[in-house]
Design a protein around this motif. Structure first.
Motif, mmCIF file in Angstrom:
data_model
loop_
_atom_site.group_PDB
_atom_site.id
_atom_site.type_symbol
_atom_site.label_atom_id
_atom_site.label_comp_id
_atom_site.label_asym_id
_atom_site.label_seq_id
_atom_site.Cartn_x
_atom_site.Cartn_y
_atom_site.Cartn_z
ATOM 1 N N LYS A 175 0.830 -1.211 0.000
ATOM 2 C CA LYS A 175 0.000 0.000 0.000
ATOM 3 C C LYS A 175 0.865 1.261 0.000
ATOM 4 C CE LYS A 175 -4.398 -1.275 2.059
ATOM 5 N NZ LYS A 175 -5.321 -0.996 3.156
ATOM 6 N N PHE A 176 1.925 1.249 0.777
ATOM 7 C CA PHE A 176 2.816 2.402 0.852
ATOM 8 C C PHE A 176 3.419 2.711 -0.519
ATOM 9 C CE2 PHE A 176 7.152 4.036 1.287
ATOM 10 C CZ PHE A 176 6.900 5.251 1.913
ATOM 11 N N HIS A 177 3.984 1.693 -1.158
ATOM 12 C CA HIS A 177 4.657 1.904 -2.443
ATOM 13 C C HIS A 177 3.672 2.287 -3.549
ATOM 14 C CE1 HIS A 177 8.619 0.927 -1.027
ATOM 15 N NE2 HIS A 177 8.203 -0.232 -0.555
ATOM 16 N N ILE A 178 2.538 1.637 -3.602
ATOM 17 C CA ILE A 178 1.559 1.968 -4.645
ATOM 18 C C ILE A 178 0.987 3.363 -4.386
ATOM 19 C CG2 ILE A 178 -0.633 1.033 -3.766
ATOM 20 C CD1 ILE A 178 0.731 0.308 -7.231
ATOM 21 N N GLY A 179 0.840 3.735 -3.115
ATOM 22 C CA GLY A 179 0.378 5.079 -2.774
ATOM 23 C C GLY A 179 1.363 6.154 -3.224
ATOM 24 N N MET A 180 2.648 5.888 -3.052
ATOM 25 C CA MET A 180 3.674 6.837 -3.516
ATOM 26 C C MET A 180 3.603 6.994 -5.034
ATOM 27 S SD MET A 180 5.853 7.987 -1.004
ATOM 28 C CE MET A 180 7.376 8.296 -1.848
ATOM 29 N N LEU A 181 3.433 5.880 -5.732
ATOM 30 C CA LEU A 181 3.346 5.925 -7.199
ATOM 31 C C LEU A 181 2.093 6.657 -7.661
ATOM 32 C CD1 LEU A 181 4.636 2.319 -7.888
ATOM 33 C CD2 LEU A 181 5.744 4.435 -8.668
ATOM 34 N N GLU A 182 0.993 6.451 -6.953
ATOM 35 C CA GLU A 182 -0.252 7.164 -7.285
ATOM 36 C C GLU A 182 -0.099 8.662 -7.053
ATOM 37 O OE1 GLU A 182 -4.479 5.494 -6.644
ATOM 38 O OE2 GLU A 182 -3.246 4.671 -5.024
ATOM 39 N N ASN A 183 0.471 9.031 -5.913
ATOM 40 C CA ASN A 183 0.648 10.438 -5.576
ATOM 41 C C ASN A 183 1.524 11.159 -6.607
ATOM 42 O OD1 ASN A 183 0.441 12.780 -3.796
ATOM 43 N ND2 ASN A 183 2.604 12.388 -3.373
ATOM 44 N N ALA A 184 2.521 10.472 -7.132
ATOM 45 C CA ALA A 184 3.422 11.062 -8.126
ATOM 46 C C ALA A 184 2.864 10.935 -9.544
ATOM 47 C CB ALA A 184 4.797 10.409 -8.030
ATOM 48 N N LEU A 185 1.657 10.411 -9.668
ATOM 49 C CA LEU A 185 0.949 10.264 -10.951
ATOM 50 C C LEU A 185 1.620 9.289 -11.913
ATOM 51 C CD1 LEU A 185 0.003 14.018 -11.549
ATOM 52 C CD2 LEU A 185 -1.333 12.253 -10.398
#
Length: 114
Positions: free
Chosen positions: A72-82
């Protein structure tokens, strides 16, 4: 996909993320967020996997041998950075690379030369 199709997809994506308010960061902040996100080997590997095929969080956990919090942490970072988008398919949320991620990975493969 033709160059014209890729251009159209990128324009549609940019329009969508602007409407969603995701491109409101200033360019320097946006660049910094992107760099911080992609400095991590796990997130770059996740992008590579998603370029092959969209995946659920559980699929990513299994493939990357991560626990749920890490995934969740890593996918959230990728989502936040678009770099990653998500959609629901048959009741399951799947993640796939955004045009920004596709352009980044293409640039990496070509060594920055087109």
């Amino acid at each position: 996909m033709s160059d014209e199709d890729l251009k159209k997809r990128k324009e549609e994506w940019l329009s969508k993320v602007r409407k969603e308010g995701k491109l409101n960061r200033n360019p320097t902040e946006d660049h910094s967020t992107g760099l911080k996100t992609l400095q991590n080997n796990i997130r770059r590997k996740i992008l590579s996997l998603l370029l092959e095929s969209p995946m659920s969080l559980e699929d990513l956990q299994n493939e990357m041998e991560l626990n749920k919090m890490e995934a969740k942490f890593h996918i959230g970072m990728l989502e936040n950075a678009l770099y990653v988008e998500k959609e629901e398919k048959n009741g399951i949320i799947v993640y796939f690379p955004s045009p920004r991620a596709e352009a980044y990975m293409e640039n990496v493969k070509s060594g920055g030369h087109k």
